[in-house]
Scaffold this motif. Structure first.
Motif, mmCIF file in Angstrom:
data_model
loop_
_atom_site.group_PDB
_atom_site.id
_atom_site.type_symbol
_atom_site.label_atom_id
_atom_site.label_comp_id
_atom_site.label_asym_id
_atom_site.label_seq_id
_atom_site.Cartn_x
_atom_site.Cartn_y
_atom_site.Cartn_z
ATOM 1 N N VAL A 365 34.760 32.255 29.949
ATOM 2 C CA VAL A 365 34.721 33.659 30.353
ATOM 3 C C VAL A 365 35.497 33.819 31.657
ATOM 4 N N ALA A 366 36.307 34.867 31.726
ATOM 5 C CA ALA A 366 36.960 35.269 32.974
ATOM 6 C C ALA A 366 36.331 36.594 33.388
ATOM 7 N N GLU A 367 35.552 36.568 34.437
ATOM 8 C CA GLU A 367 34.871 37.776 34.892
ATOM 9 C C GLU A 367 35.878 38.713 35.563
ATOM 10 N N PRO A 368 35.547 40.003 35.642
ATOM 11 C CA PRO A 368 36.469 40.961 36.265
ATOM 12 C C PRO A 368 36.898 40.525 37.665
ATOM 13 N N GLY A 369 38.199 40.530 37.894
ATOM 14 C CA GLY A 369 38.732 40.177 39.203
ATOM 15 C C GLY A 369 38.894 38.689 39.433
ATOM 16 N N GLU A 370 38.416 37.851 38.519
ATOM 17 C CA GLU A 370 38.526 36.401 38.695
ATOM 18 C C GLU A 370 39.911 35.895 38.292
ATOM 19 N N THR A 371 40.291 34.776 38.884
ATOM 20 C CA THR A 371 41.479 34.038 38.454
ATOM 21 C C THR A 371 40.998 32.762 37.787
ATOM 22 N N VAL A 372 41.354 32.620 36.514
ATOM 23 C CA VAL A 372 40.958 31.445 35.746
ATOM 24 C C VAL A 372 42.213 30.669 35.391
ATOM 25 N N ALA A 373 42.264 29.395 35.767
ATOM 26 C CA ALA A 373 43.421 28.546 35.496
ATOM 27 C C ALA A 373 43.142 27.660 34.288
ATOM 28 N N LEU A 374 44.113 27.605 33.365
ATOM 29 C CA LEU A 374 44.028 26.725 32.202
ATOM 30 C C LEU A 374 44.911 25.519 32.474
ATOM 31 N N VAL A 375 44.335 24.340 32.496
ATOM 32 C CA VAL A 375 45.102 23.127 32.746
ATOM 33 C C VAL A 375 44.768 22.113 31.668
#
Length: 588
Positions: A365-375
């Motif tokens: 889940v990416a919450e509103p305003g979050e930066t989620v990195a996929l590595v």
């Protein structure tokens, strides 16, 4: 591939219904000019016959009018010929324009998987090679109607002049129909291979020119020249096969025409010996026979051109008719209001034609305003996951949701309006700087575009260009450096003001100075927005609220940089493997 008669009729009916029917006025004008041209051509033999017979009979009171009549008929015929040619081309070119427009629309709206299946040059060949074949076939078909009317008029003249001599031509010319039809089938079969060969040639040339740096750096000039030589040789053989088949038509019709003239002369000689017929009738008949040879030869070559055109039309319509899989579902609703919460719930995905899953049970889940990195390692499915958010592909299992709505149940327009994408290779169009930024929000004002450019640290170098924001960038943005193009792409994304931002290694190809500028712009762009990022730069990963570590299409670890390093799992191993230290500057 040869088409059966039923398929040919369907193609022609569709062409007439969807394209020719739009141009009834132009077709009507062409028909009027065609009728005038055919009628005036048929008058020639009769005028010649009347002239010879009047002079032979010593009727000079009317005979002197014959030359002025011939001049008038010739001028009127020339005028009708010009009108017919212009009217036909006006209709044909508008039809081709309509087909090209529909084909381009079909390709731009087609599923990404369908478009990427063929090289861009192969798609381009349909707009040039196939369109040219269709244009020639259509032109010759419409002109063929004029030729038919002309031949009918000349046959009427010949029958009026001497019905017995007309029987000789009537017996000989139909003999040519059988070989003409057989040659047409051969040409259609060869045309399919030739068009495919031309598309392959264009694709190979585009690939070679696009790899110009590598070719020179590795001294591959001789290898590329040899490959191009083989391609050109194969194209030559395909074209020569068609040319050889088509070249046999005119000589065959020419020979039949000669036989017909010889037969007429022999018959006339016999009749003269019997004291029958007049010089005017004989001269007018031979004139009609010779004038008819051109439209008859044109009708003979019509079938060959028609077969090539139908083959091209079949390929074009096949692209237009390719069904789309990613489209609005029945009853699709606009994306609900929200702040950009993105959820992957047990998502699975298979690429068409592959047995192995690209994604399997992916959840985060990416919450509103979050930066989620996929590595993760290469082939882990990071780019595939990112492509599911704007529905470039649809998940084959599970669901991708935004603000609570399954993306497959919302309209594509509302979904994509809420997303901005910036990739490693900044895409620039051959247009002005202003147009390249403004496409992020069509209708944006100059002030809005400039504000976005300032936020992306692009305004200063744009203002220094020769024409500022009105400067054309050239093909692929050739006037700009890599860092400048990336900042223009970021300005485009800023102008869009998206709910969700997708970044696919947006800084991996930049030097340190440009990376610092782009990172600053990215920081402004990410503020208040949900961001999914694929990145190899540790600076981006450190700032992420959450890191999702992927392997074989699954999320095997999730957490912050510090937490994942403490877990000493895959993420920590990737860091140590690449940099040999627990605190590297980059991760895979």
């Amino acid at each position: 591939m040869a088409l059966d008669p039923a398929s040919s009729r369907l193609l022609i009916a569709r062409l007439a219904r969807d394209y020719l029917a739009r141009h009834r006025r132009g077709i009507a004008l062409a028909v009027v000019c065609t009728l005038a041209l055919a009628g005036l051509t048929a008058l020639y033999p009769i005028v010649i016959q009347q002239g010879f017979d009047r002079f032979s009979a010593g009727d000079t009171s009317i005979a002197w009018l014959i030359p002025p009549v011939i001049i008038v008929v010739t001028c009127l015929k020339a005028l009708a010929q010009y009108g017919q040619a212009v009217a036909v081309q006006a209709v044909v070119l508008r039809v081709i324009e309509g087909i090209q427009g529909d084909l381009f629309r079909a390709l731009t709206r087609a599923d990404l998987a369908s478009v990427t299946r063929d090289a861009p040059a192969r798609h381009a060949s349909r707009f040039t090679v196939d369109a040219s074949a269709i244009r020639e076939a259509l032109t010759k078909s419409i002109n063929g109607a004029a030729d038919v009317l002309t031949v009918v008029g000349l046959i009427a003249s010949m029958v009026w002049l001497d019905w017995q001599m007309s029987l000789i031509a009537a017996v000989l010319y139909p003999i040519a129909i059988v070989p003409i039809l057989k040659l047409g089938k051969r040409i259609r079969r060869a045309s399919g291979g030739m068009q495919e060969r031309m598309g392959q040639t264009a694709a190979e040339l585009t690939e070679s020119f696009g790899a110009a740096r590598v070719v020179r750096a590795y001294r591959l000039e001789a290898q590329e020249e040899a490959r191009a030589g083989r391609t050109f040789a194969q194209l030559r053989e395909a074209l020569f096969g068609i040319a050889r088949t088509r070249a046999s038509l005119d000589p065959m019709l020419e020979a039949l025409g000669g036989i017909a003239v010889a037969g007429v002369l022999a018959f006339v000689g016999w009749r003269v010996a019997q004291g029958q017929g007049t010089v005017g009738e004989f001269t007018g008949f031979v004139a009609a026979l010779l004038i008819a040879s051109r439209p008859v030869r044109a009708l003979g070559s019509l079938n060959a051109a028609l077969q090539e055109g139908l083959a091209g039309l079949s390929r074009v319509f096949a692209v237009m008719d390719t069904p789309r899989r990613v489209l609005d579902a029945p009853g699709a609703q606009p994306l609900p209001a929200g702040r950009g919460r993105v959820e992957f719930a047990e998502v699975g995905f298979h690429y068409e034609g592959t047995a192995e899953a690209a994604l399997e049970g992916l959840s985060f889940v990416a919450e509103p305003g979050e930066t989620v990195a996929l590595v993760g390692p290469s082939g882990a499915g990071k780019s595939t996951a990112l492509a599911l958010v704007p529905r470039l592909h649809d998940a084959t299992a599970g669901a991708v949701r935004m603000d609570g709505a399954d993306l497959r149940g919302v309209t594509l327009a509302s979904l994509r309006d809420a997303i901005a994408y910036v990739g490693q290779d900044a895409v620039m169009f051959d247009d002005t700087v202003f147009a390249n930024i403004a496409c992020g929000r069509p209708g944006a004002t100059q002030a809005q575009v400039e504000d976005a450019a300032r936020a992306a640290a692009a305004h200063d170098f744009i203002a220094a260009l020769p024409q500022g924001y009105a400067t054309p960038l050239g093909p692929a943005g050739g006037r700009l450096s890599g860092g400048q193009k990336q900042r223009v792409a970021l300005a485009r994304a800023l102008l869009r003001d998206p709910r969700v931002l997708l970044l696919d290694e947006a800084t991996s190809a930049l030097d340190a100075e440009n990376e610092a500028l782009v990172q600053a712009a990215l920081a402004r762009l990410r503020q208040g927005r949900t961001t999914l990022v694929i990145a190899h730069r540790l600076a981006t990963v450190r700032e992420a609220d959450r890191i999702v570590v992927m392997q074989a299409g699954r999320a095997v670890e999730q957490g912050s940089h510090a937490a994942l390093m403490a877990e000493d799992g895959l993420y920590a191993r990737l860091v140590r493997t690449q940099f040999g230290a627990p605190e590297p500057e980059k991760v895979a």
